[in-house]
Scaffold this motif. Structure first.
Motif, PDB file in Angstrom:
ATOM      1  N   TYR A 228       0.832  -1.207   0.000  1.00  0.00           N
ATOM      2  CA  TYR A 228       0.000   0.000   0.000  1.00  0.00           C
ATOM      3  C   TYR A 228       0.873   1.267   0.000  1.00  0.00           C
ATOM      4  O   TYR A 228       0.653   2.200  -0.786  1.00  0.00           O
ATOM      5  N   MET A 242      -4.022   1.711  -9.695  1.00  0.00           N
ATOM      6  CA  MET A 242      -4.650   2.249  -8.492  1.00  0.00           C
ATOM      7  C   MET A 242      -3.826   1.885  -7.253  1.00  0.00           C
ATOM      8  O   MET A 242      -2.986   0.999  -7.300  1.00  0.00           O
ATOM      9  N   VAL A 243      -4.131   2.575  -6.154  1.00  0.00           N
ATOM     10  CA  VAL A 243      -3.563   2.182  -4.874  1.00  0.00           C
ATOM     11  C   VAL A 243      -4.536   1.152  -4.290  1.00  0.00           C
ATOM     12  O   VAL A 243      -5.638   1.526  -3.894  1.00  0.00           O
ATOM     13  N   MET A 258       1.918   5.586  14.386  1.00  0.00           N
ATOM     14  CA  MET A 258       1.655   6.250  13.111  1.00  0.00           C
ATOM     15  C   MET A 258       2.921   6.900  12.537  1.00  0.00           C
ATOM     16  O   MET A 258       3.058   7.044  11.323  1.00  0.00           O
ATOM     17  N   MET A 265       8.528   5.538   4.616  1.00  0.00           N
ATOM     18  CA  MET A 265       8.504   6.167   3.290  1.00  0.00           C
ATOM     19  C   MET A 265       9.827   6.883   3.011  1.00  0.00           C
ATOM     20  O   MET A 265      10.388   6.791   1.915  1.00  0.00           O
TER      21      MET A 265
ATOM     22  N   LEU B  80      -3.603  12.461  -7.014  1.00  0.00           N
ATOM     23  CA  LEU B  80      -3.544  11.388  -6.005  1.00  0.00           C
ATOM     24  C   LEU B  80      -4.931  10.812  -5.729  1.00  0.00           C
ATOM     25  O   LEU B  80      -5.101   9.601  -5.620  1.00  0.00           O
ATOM     26  N   SER B  82      -7.310  10.489  -7.667  1.00  0.00           N
ATOM     27  CA  SER B  82      -7.781   9.615  -8.744  1.00  0.00           C
ATOM     28  C   SER B  82      -7.225   8.192  -8.630  1.00  0.00           C
ATOM     29  O   SER B  82      -7.789   7.262  -9.183  1.00  0.00           O
ATOM     30  N   ILE B  83      -6.123   8.013  -7.927  1.00  0.00           N
ATOM     31  CA  ILE B  83      -5.604   6.637  -7.801  1.00  0.00           C
ATOM     32  C   ILE B  83      -5.921   5.991  -6.450  1.00  0.00           C
ATOM     33  O   ILE B  83      -5.836   4.783  -6.310  1.00  0.00           O
ATOM     34  N   PHE B  84      -6.277   6.788  -5.454  1.00  0.00           N
ATOM     35  CA  PHE B  84      -6.631   6.205  -4.145  1.00  0.00           C
ATOM     36  C   PHE B  84      -8.060   5.670  -4.193  1.00  0.00           C
ATOM     37  O   PHE B  84      -8.989   6.263  -3.660  1.00  0.00           O
ATOM     38  N   ILE B  85      -8.208   4.518  -4.804  1.00  0.00           N
ATOM     39  CA  ILE B  85      -9.534   3.920  -4.995  1.00  0.00           C
ATOM     40  C   ILE B  85     -10.044   3.412  -3.636  1.00  0.00           C
ATOM     41  O   ILE B  85      -9.276   2.905  -2.840  1.00  0.00           O
ATOM     42  N   ARG B  86     -11.330   3.630  -3.394  1.00  0.00           N
ATOM     43  CA  ARG B  86     -11.979   3.196  -2.134  1.00  0.00           C
ATOM     44  C   ARG B  86     -11.256   3.730  -0.892  1.00  0.00           C
ATOM     45  O   ARG B  86     -11.085   3.030   0.105  1.00  0.00           O
ATOM     46  N   TYR B  87     -10.827   4.965  -1.011  1.00  0.00           N
ATOM     47  CA  TYR B  87     -10.172   5.655   0.102  1.00  0.00           C
ATOM     48  C   TYR B  87     -11.236   6.053   1.121  1.00  0.00           C
ATOM     49  O   TYR B  87     -12.320   6.502   0.750  1.00  0.00           O
ATOM     50  N   ILE B  93      -5.246   5.590   9.266  1.00  0.00           N
ATOM     51  CA  ILE B  93      -4.088   5.156   8.474  1.00  0.00           C
ATOM     52  C   ILE B  93      -4.246   5.573   7.008  1.00  0.00           C
ATOM     53  O   ILE B  93      -3.292   5.983   6.359  1.00  0.00           O
ATOM     54  N   HIS B  94      -5.471   5.506   6.469  1.00  0.00           N
ATOM     55  CA  HIS B  94      -5.695   5.965   5.094  1.00  0.00           C
ATOM     56  C   HIS B  94      -5.352   7.450   4.985  1.00  0.00           C
ATOM     57  O   HIS B  94      -4.676   7.890   4.063  1.00  0.00           O
ATOM     58  N   GLU B  96      -3.470   9.349   6.919  1.00  0.00           N
ATOM     59  CA  GLU B  96      -2.055   9.670   7.127  1.00  0.00           C
ATOM     60  C   GLU B  96      -1.221   9.333   5.881  1.00  0.00           C
ATOM     61  O   GLU B  96      -0.361  10.115   5.471  1.00  0.00           O
ATOM     62  N   VAL B  97      -1.488   8.186   5.276  1.00  0.00           N
ATOM     63  CA  VAL B  97      -0.710   7.805   4.093  1.00  0.00           C
ATOM     64  C   VAL B  97      -0.996   8.788   2.950  1.00  0.00           C
ATOM     65  O   VAL B  97      -0.084   9.225   2.246  1.00  0.00           O
ATOM     66  N   LEU B 100       0.859  12.057   3.681  1.00  0.00           N
ATOM     67  CA  LEU B 100       2.305  11.953   3.448  1.00  0.00           C
ATOM     68  C   LEU B 100       2.619  11.819   1.958  1.00  0.00           C
ATOM     69  O   LEU B 100       3.609  12.356   1.471  1.00  0.00           O
ATOM     70  N   ALA B 101       1.764  11.089   1.234  1.00  0.00           N
ATOM     71  CA  ALA B 101       1.989  10.917  -0.205  1.00  0.00           C
ATOM     72  C   ALA B 101       1.862  12.277  -0.902  1.00  0.00           C
ATOM     73  O   ALA B 101       2.635  12.604  -1.803  1.00  0.00           O
TER      74      ALA B 101
END
Lengths: 287, 119
Positions: A228, A242-243, A258, A265, B80, B82-87, B93-94, B96-97, B100-101
């Motif tokens: 992920y 996709m992610v 966290m 990363m 971003l 557009s690629i984080f499907i089902r975010y 945790i979703h 935060e990632v 950071l991304a």
């Protein structure tokens, strides 16, 4: 006739160009009087492999404070099992040839895989799991089923790509629609056929459904999280644009703070160039 | 002595306590001025925080988000999304990632700009 799991892994060679070296090492280890220097001598017969091991040993991946100049030093610092694993993994990288470039390039596929391995190893280090390097191997191989798919069933792979084009369907879901199974199951079948250890096979098998794993659930959760993170960082490309969604329970299962997310990363960003250079030099020159 | 997280540690800070890895092997002695190589080493060994001399806490005003025009931040945010499907931002945790991304993308864009102006 429909393509079955058994059929798709048929004909994938069992080991790559380093299998000779690995067998020689095993033979030497059976002799109780053998030493690390003997093992080093076998590896040093292959100048390319020697250069690659030294490059990795001196890279930020291991971060040893002083310079390593010989293979025996590398073995004594990182461990014999680990050196054998790295040789095996190097050979897997070179095993797959002839992937249609419109599906994926070798460089981008292995970049994603290496990054996932690094993220997994850093998560294991943060969790203080002994022998974190086995997570590097698992991360590196997590999408190996896709390599099999691209080389053994390119027509099906193209159909799977078309189904994902809209951006609403995950590649893994399209794989199940077209084939009846996904790349994680292909990876499972392949690594089991190669007699890889059960923990490694399970980490690959359950990297998208880690809570379904049995004995190695925590390990599978770790690979799930690593994958992920690497997708979120858009490092390399394995076919999935996709992610793939993270199961928050898998993250909870790791019981990490966290703040670990950011340091993992950053660690991947720091190490990636060195590790790519060590593993992909030959892949790049081939292309 | 103040503790700083490894991600906030900067070159030039001076350690006020020995830094050991998880096997208690000494990595950096107390009183050592940190170099870029030290910082890399610490991350490689998974050290989470270190103690440094007082008065050397990091300056938090360097927010990369504020250095990029808002429309560019919005563009990176959209790409971003557009690629984080089902975010699902109700999961910490979703969130935060994703955060950071996005910061990472912004830093990359800023770096690319600095390179372009320098060359």
């Amino acid at each position: 006739m429909p393509l079955t799991l058994k059929k798709i892994i048929e004909g994938v060679p069992s080991l790559g160009s380093y299998s000779g070296v690995l067998h020689e090492i095993e033979a030497v280890l059976e002799d109780p009087s053998s030493t690390l220097a003997h093992v080093g001598a076998i590896i040093e017969k292959d100048p390319d492999l020697t250069a690659r091991l030294l490059r990795l040993g001196n890279s930020s991946f291991f971060g040893f404070p002083s310079r390593i100049d010989t293979v025996s030093e590398t073995i004594s610092l990182i461990g014999l099992q680990q050196v054998q694993d790295l040789i095996a993994v190097s050979s897997v990288i070179e095993l797959f040839d002839g992937v249609p470039p419109e599906l994926v390039t070798m460089e981008s596929f292995w970049k994603h895989s290496l990054a996932c391995g690094m993220a997994a190893r850093l998560l294991a280090l943060a969790k203080r799991i002994p022998k974190p390097d086995k997570f590097f191997v698992a991360g590196l191989l997590h999408d190996i089923g896709r390599m099999v798919l691209y080389t053994r069933a390119p027509a099906e792979a193209k159909e799977i790509y078309q189904r994902c084009a809209g951006g609403m369907v995950l590649m893994r879901e399209a794989e199940v629609e077209v084939l009846g199974f996904d790349h994680a199951e292909i990876g499972d079948a392949l690594l089991a056929a190669w007699n890889y250890p059960a923990n490694l096979v399970d980490m690959v098998r359950y990297h998208h459904a880690p809570l379904s794993a049995g004995t190695y659930q925590m390990e599978s959760c770790l690979i799930h999280v690593a994958d992920y993170l690497v997708h979120a960082m858009e490092l390399g490309y394995s076919g999935e644009r996709m992610v793939p969604p993270l199961n928050p329970k898998a993250w909870e299962r790791l019981a990490l703070g966290m703040d670990v997310v950011e340091s993992v990363m950053k660690g991947v960003d720091d190490q990636l160039v060195d590790v790519e250079r060590a593993f992909l030099a030959r892949v790049a020159t081939k292309a | 002595m103040p503790k700083v997280k490894i991600d906030n540690a900067r070159e030039g800070m001076v350690t006020s306590k020995n830094v050991n890895n998880m096997d208690d092997m000494l990595l950096i002695p107390s009183g050592c001025e940190l170099s870029a190589r030290h910082l890399k080493l610490l991350r490689t060994w998974g050290v989470a925080e270190i103690e440094v001399e007082a008065g050397e806490e990091p300056d938090e005003s360097q927010n990369p988000m504020a250095q990029l025009p808002p429309e560019e931040v919005a563009e990176l945010h959209a790409s971003l999304t557009s690629i984080f499907i089902r975010y699902d931002e109700s999961f910490p945790i979703h969130k935060e990632v994703f955060r950071l991304a996005l910061l990472r993308k912004i830093r990359q864009r800023l770096n690319a700009k600095t390179h372009a102006t320098n060359s």
